[in-house]
Design a protein around this motif. Structure first.
Motif, PDB file in Angstrom:
ATOM      1  N   ALA A  22      61.497  94.973  13.059  1.00  0.00           N
ATOM      2  CA  ALA A  22      61.245  96.007  13.873  1.00  0.00           C
ATOM      3  C   ALA A  22      60.336  96.364  13.896  1.00  0.00           C
ATOM      4  O   ALA A  22      59.379  96.355  14.653  1.00  0.00           O
ATOM      5  N   ALA A  23      59.073  95.352  13.275  1.00  0.00           N
ATOM      6  CA  ALA A  23      57.824  94.850  13.545  1.00  0.00           C
ATOM      7  C   ALA A  23      57.255  94.597  14.244  1.00  0.00           C
ATOM      8  O   ALA A  23      56.655  94.946  15.735  1.00  0.00           O
ATOM      9  N   LEU A  24      58.573  93.016  15.056  1.00  0.00           N
ATOM     10  CA  LEU A  24      58.068  93.185  16.565  1.00  0.00           C
ATOM     11  C   LEU A  24      58.633  93.725  17.599  1.00  0.00           C
ATOM     12  O   LEU A  24      57.920  93.783  18.204  1.00  0.00           O
ATOM     13  N   TYR A  25      59.331  94.566  17.605  1.00  0.00           N
ATOM     14  CA  TYR A  25      59.512  95.826  18.388  1.00  0.00           C
ATOM     15  C   TYR A  25      59.058  97.066  18.557  1.00  0.00           C
ATOM     16  O   TYR A  25      58.362  96.516  19.630  1.00  0.00           O
ATOM     17  N   ALA A  26      58.052  97.484  17.417  1.00  0.00           N
ATOM     18  CA  ALA A  26      57.411  98.042  17.912  1.00  0.00           C
ATOM     19  C   ALA A  26      56.376  97.818  17.866  1.00  0.00           C
ATOM     20  O   ALA A  26      54.988  98.264  18.647  1.00  0.00           O
ATOM     21  N   ALA A  27      55.485  96.115  17.435  1.00  0.00           N
ATOM     22  CA  ALA A  27      54.658  95.978  17.860  1.00  0.00           C
ATOM     23  C   ALA A  27      54.504  95.681  19.660  1.00  0.00           C
ATOM     24  O   ALA A  27      53.620  95.814  20.119  1.00  0.00           O
ATOM     25  N   ILE A  28      55.404  95.280  19.681  1.00  0.00           N
ATOM     26  CA  ILE A  28      55.543  94.375  21.716  1.00  0.00           C
ATOM     27  C   ILE A  28      55.706  96.177  22.394  1.00  0.00           C
ATOM     28  O   ILE A  28      55.131  96.331  23.332  1.00  0.00           O
ATOM     29  N   ARG A  43      59.674  98.419  28.605  1.00  0.00           N
ATOM     30  CA  ARG A  43      59.327  98.208  27.691  1.00  0.00           C
ATOM     31  C   ARG A  43      60.095  96.466  27.799  1.00  0.00           C
ATOM     32  O   ARG A  43      61.163  97.035  26.715  1.00  0.00           O
ATOM     33  N   LEU A  44      59.643  96.103  27.446  1.00  0.00           N
ATOM     34  CA  LEU A  44      60.064  94.263  26.676  1.00  0.00           C
ATOM     35  C   LEU A  44      59.792  94.275  25.546  1.00  0.00           C
ATOM     36  O   LEU A  44      61.000  93.600  25.774  1.00  0.00           O
ATOM     37  N   SER A  45      59.922  95.311  24.902  1.00  0.00           N
ATOM     38  CA  SER A  45      60.626  94.921  23.217  1.00  0.00           C
ATOM     39  C   SER A  45      62.039  94.683  23.688  1.00  0.00           C
ATOM     40  O   SER A  45      63.118  94.573  22.616  1.00  0.00           O
ATOM     41  N   GLU A  46      62.276  95.272  24.776  1.00  0.00           N
ATOM     42  CA  GLU A  46      64.189  96.178  24.750  1.00  0.00           C
ATOM     43  C   GLU A  46      64.696  94.876  25.069  1.00  0.00           C
ATOM     44  O   GLU A  46      66.186  94.670  24.622  1.00  0.00           O
ATOM     45  N   GLY A  47      64.433  93.888  25.499  1.00  0.00           N
ATOM     46  CA  GLY A  47      64.422  92.201  25.039  1.00  0.00           C
ATOM     47  C   GLY A  47      65.391  91.779  24.004  1.00  0.00           C
ATOM     48  O   GLY A  47      66.458  91.153  23.904  1.00  0.00           O
ATOM     49  N   LEU A  48      64.960  93.023  22.609  1.00  0.00           N
ATOM     50  CA  LEU A  48      65.285  91.899  21.368  1.00  0.00           C
ATOM     51  C   LEU A  48      67.030  92.877  21.083  1.00  0.00           C
ATOM     52  O   LEU A  48      67.080  93.106  20.477  1.00  0.00           O
ATOM     53  N   ASN A  49      67.500  93.625  22.144  1.00  0.00           N
ATOM     54  CA  ASN A  49      68.791  94.839  22.158  1.00  0.00           C
ATOM     55  C   ASN A  49      69.823  93.443  21.613  1.00  0.00           C
ATOM     56  O   ASN A  49      70.895  94.052  20.998  1.00  0.00           O
ATOM     57  N   HIS A  50      69.644  92.139  22.501  1.00  0.00           N
ATOM     58  CA  HIS A  50      70.420  91.398  22.614  1.00  0.00           C
ATOM     59  C   HIS A  50      70.571  91.020  21.008  1.00  0.00           C
ATOM     60  O   HIS A  50      71.580  90.067  21.102  1.00  0.00           O
ATOM     61  N   ASN A  55      74.101  89.459  14.847  1.00  0.00           N
ATOM     62  CA  ASN A  55      74.062  90.292  13.318  1.00  0.00           C
ATOM     63  C   ASN A  55      74.225  91.719  13.636  1.00  0.00           C
ATOM     64  O   ASN A  55      73.080  92.343  13.534  1.00  0.00           O
ATOM     65  N   LYS A  56      74.806  92.684  12.409  1.00  0.00           N
ATOM     66  CA  LYS A  56      74.611  94.210  11.961  1.00  0.00           C
ATOM     67  C   LYS A  56      73.564  94.344  11.659  1.00  0.00           C
ATOM     68  O   LYS A  56      72.716  95.723  11.935  1.00  0.00           O
ATOM     69  N   ARG A  57      73.111  93.637  11.381  1.00  0.00           N
ATOM     70  CA  ARG A  57      71.623  94.363  10.893  1.00  0.00           C
ATOM     71  C   ARG A  57      69.895  94.427  11.323  1.00  0.00           C
ATOM     72  O   ARG A  57      69.625  94.850  11.767  1.00  0.00           O
ATOM     73  N   TYR A  58      70.292  93.573  12.736  1.00  0.00           N
ATOM     74  CA  TYR A  58      69.306  94.004  13.797  1.00  0.00           C
ATOM     75  C   TYR A  58      69.841  95.019  13.728  1.00  0.00           C
ATOM     76  O   TYR A  58      69.160  95.988  15.234  1.00  0.00           O
ATOM     77  N   VAL A  59      70.898  95.981  14.660  1.00  0.00           N
ATOM     78  CA  VAL A  59      71.298  96.994  14.838  1.00  0.00           C
ATOM     79  C   VAL A  59      69.955  98.548  14.006  1.00  0.00           C
ATOM     80  O   VAL A  59      69.840  98.975  14.252  1.00  0.00           O
ATOM     81  N   VAL A  60      70.405  97.711  12.510  1.00  0.00           N
ATOM     82  CA  VAL A  60      69.278  98.769  12.388  1.00  0.00           C
ATOM     83  C   VAL A  60      67.373  98.193  12.438  1.00  0.00           C
ATOM     84  O   VAL A  60      66.585  99.321  12.443  1.00  0.00           O
ATOM     85  N   ALA A  61      68.116  96.800  12.198  1.00  0.00           N
ATOM     86  CA  ALA A  61      66.327  96.636  12.771  1.00  0.00           C
ATOM     87  C   ALA A  61      66.087  97.422  14.580  1.00  0.00           C
ATOM     88  O   ALA A  61      64.579  97.455  14.033  1.00  0.00           O
ATOM     89  N   LEU A  62      66.586  97.199  14.750  1.00  0.00           N
ATOM     90  CA  LEU A  62      66.055  97.987  15.908  1.00  0.00           C
ATOM     91  C   LEU A  62      66.030  98.913  15.838  1.00  0.00           C
ATOM     92  O   LEU A  62      65.013  99.550  16.954  1.00  0.00           O
ATOM     93  N   GLY A  63      66.576 100.314  15.183  1.00  0.00           N
ATOM     94  CA  GLY A  63      66.329 101.190  15.323  1.00  0.00           C
ATOM     95  C   GLY A  63      65.063 101.696  14.314  1.00  0.00           C
ATOM     96  O   GLY A  63      64.622 102.106  15.035  1.00  0.00           O
ATOM     97  N   LEU A  64      65.193 100.756  13.458  1.00  0.00           N
ATOM     98  CA  LEU A  64      63.634 101.172  12.178  1.00  0.00           C
ATOM     99  C   LEU A  64      62.649 101.352  13.954  1.00  0.00           C
ATOM    100  O   LEU A  64      61.969 101.390  13.652  1.00  0.00           O
ATOM    101  N   GLY A  65      62.964  99.783  14.978  1.00  0.00           N
ATOM    102  CA  GLY A  65      61.412  99.279  15.507  1.00  0.00           C
ATOM    103  C   GLY A  65      61.081 100.916  16.603  1.00  0.00           C
ATOM    104  O   GLY A  65      60.758 100.997  16.545  1.00  0.00           O
ATOM    105  N   VAL A  66      62.505 100.842  16.970  1.00  0.00           N
ATOM    106  CA  VAL A  66      62.123 102.333  18.054  1.00  0.00           C
ATOM    107  C   VAL A  66      62.093 103.870  17.327  1.00  0.00           C
ATOM    108  O   VAL A  66      60.899 103.981  17.872  1.00  0.00           O
TER     109      VAL A  66
END
Length: 185
Positions: A22-28, A43-50, A55-66
């Motif tokens: 989440a922090a990486l997404y927001a920072a990028i 928005r280069l951070s969108e590359g983290l969507n992969h 893992n489903k934890r990244y669904v939450v992480a990316l939602g928080l980052g966004v």
């Protein structure tokens, strides 16, 4: 390690990885802020969507980052709500569609297709809605004589190229990372 401590370790690890992504997404996103918002964006951070393909934890992480990144969006609450919801939907679908896929390259291809179709369709709808209600910060040329569908298509077409570049760059990074780290854990 003691089996009794295993659930606590797993929970702490999940929480830590969620926070880091989440922090990486927001920072990028903040680093490229001027070009990370609007109908033509990179928005280069969108590359983290992969990551959501592993893992489903990244669904939450990316939602928080966004959500965190969109706190500075010119669209304000519209981006906080609909941008975050769109990310959770597209990354959730990516996770569901790739759960049984083992090959990293296939996961990335599926993720790219989901994000470019469903994700960008949702974002184009968000911009169309923002324009239709004359939201402050709406990135709209004079579409007053255009239909909602024409506006949506216009936004969709303008979003896809930058998103594709972000996903391609992120895909290379995530593919390489998947070769050295078990992203499922």
């Amino acid at each position: 390690m003691n089996n009794q401590n295993q659930p606590k370790f797993a929970s702490a690890r999940n929480l830590t990885l969620t926070a880091v992504v989440a922090a990486l997404y927001a920072a990028i996103t903040m680093m490229v802020a001027p070009i990370g918002f609007g109908p033509v964006q990179l928005r280069l951070s969108e590359g983290l969507n992969h990551l959501s393909a592993w893992n489903k934890r990244y669904v939450v992480a990316l939602g928080l980052g966004v959500l965190i990144a969109n706190m500075v969006s010119p669209l304000g609450w519209i981006d906080w709500v609909f941008g975050t919801l769109g990310t959770v939907i597209m990354t959730g679908l990516t996770y569901l569609f790739t759960r049984k896929v083992e090959k990293p390259l296939i996961k990335i291809v599926i993720s790219t297709i989901v994000v470019l179709t469903i994700g960008m369709a949702i974002l184009a709808a968000e911009f169309t809605f923002a324009f239709a209600i004359n939201a402050h910060g709406a990135f709209a040329p004079d579409h007053s004589s255009s239909s909602l569908l024409a506006n949506w298509v216009s936004y969709y077409v303008s979003l896809v190229p930058g998103e594709f570049v972000s996903l391609a760059v992120g895909g290379v990074v995530i593919y390489a990372l998947a070769k050295i780290v078990d992203l499922k854990k």
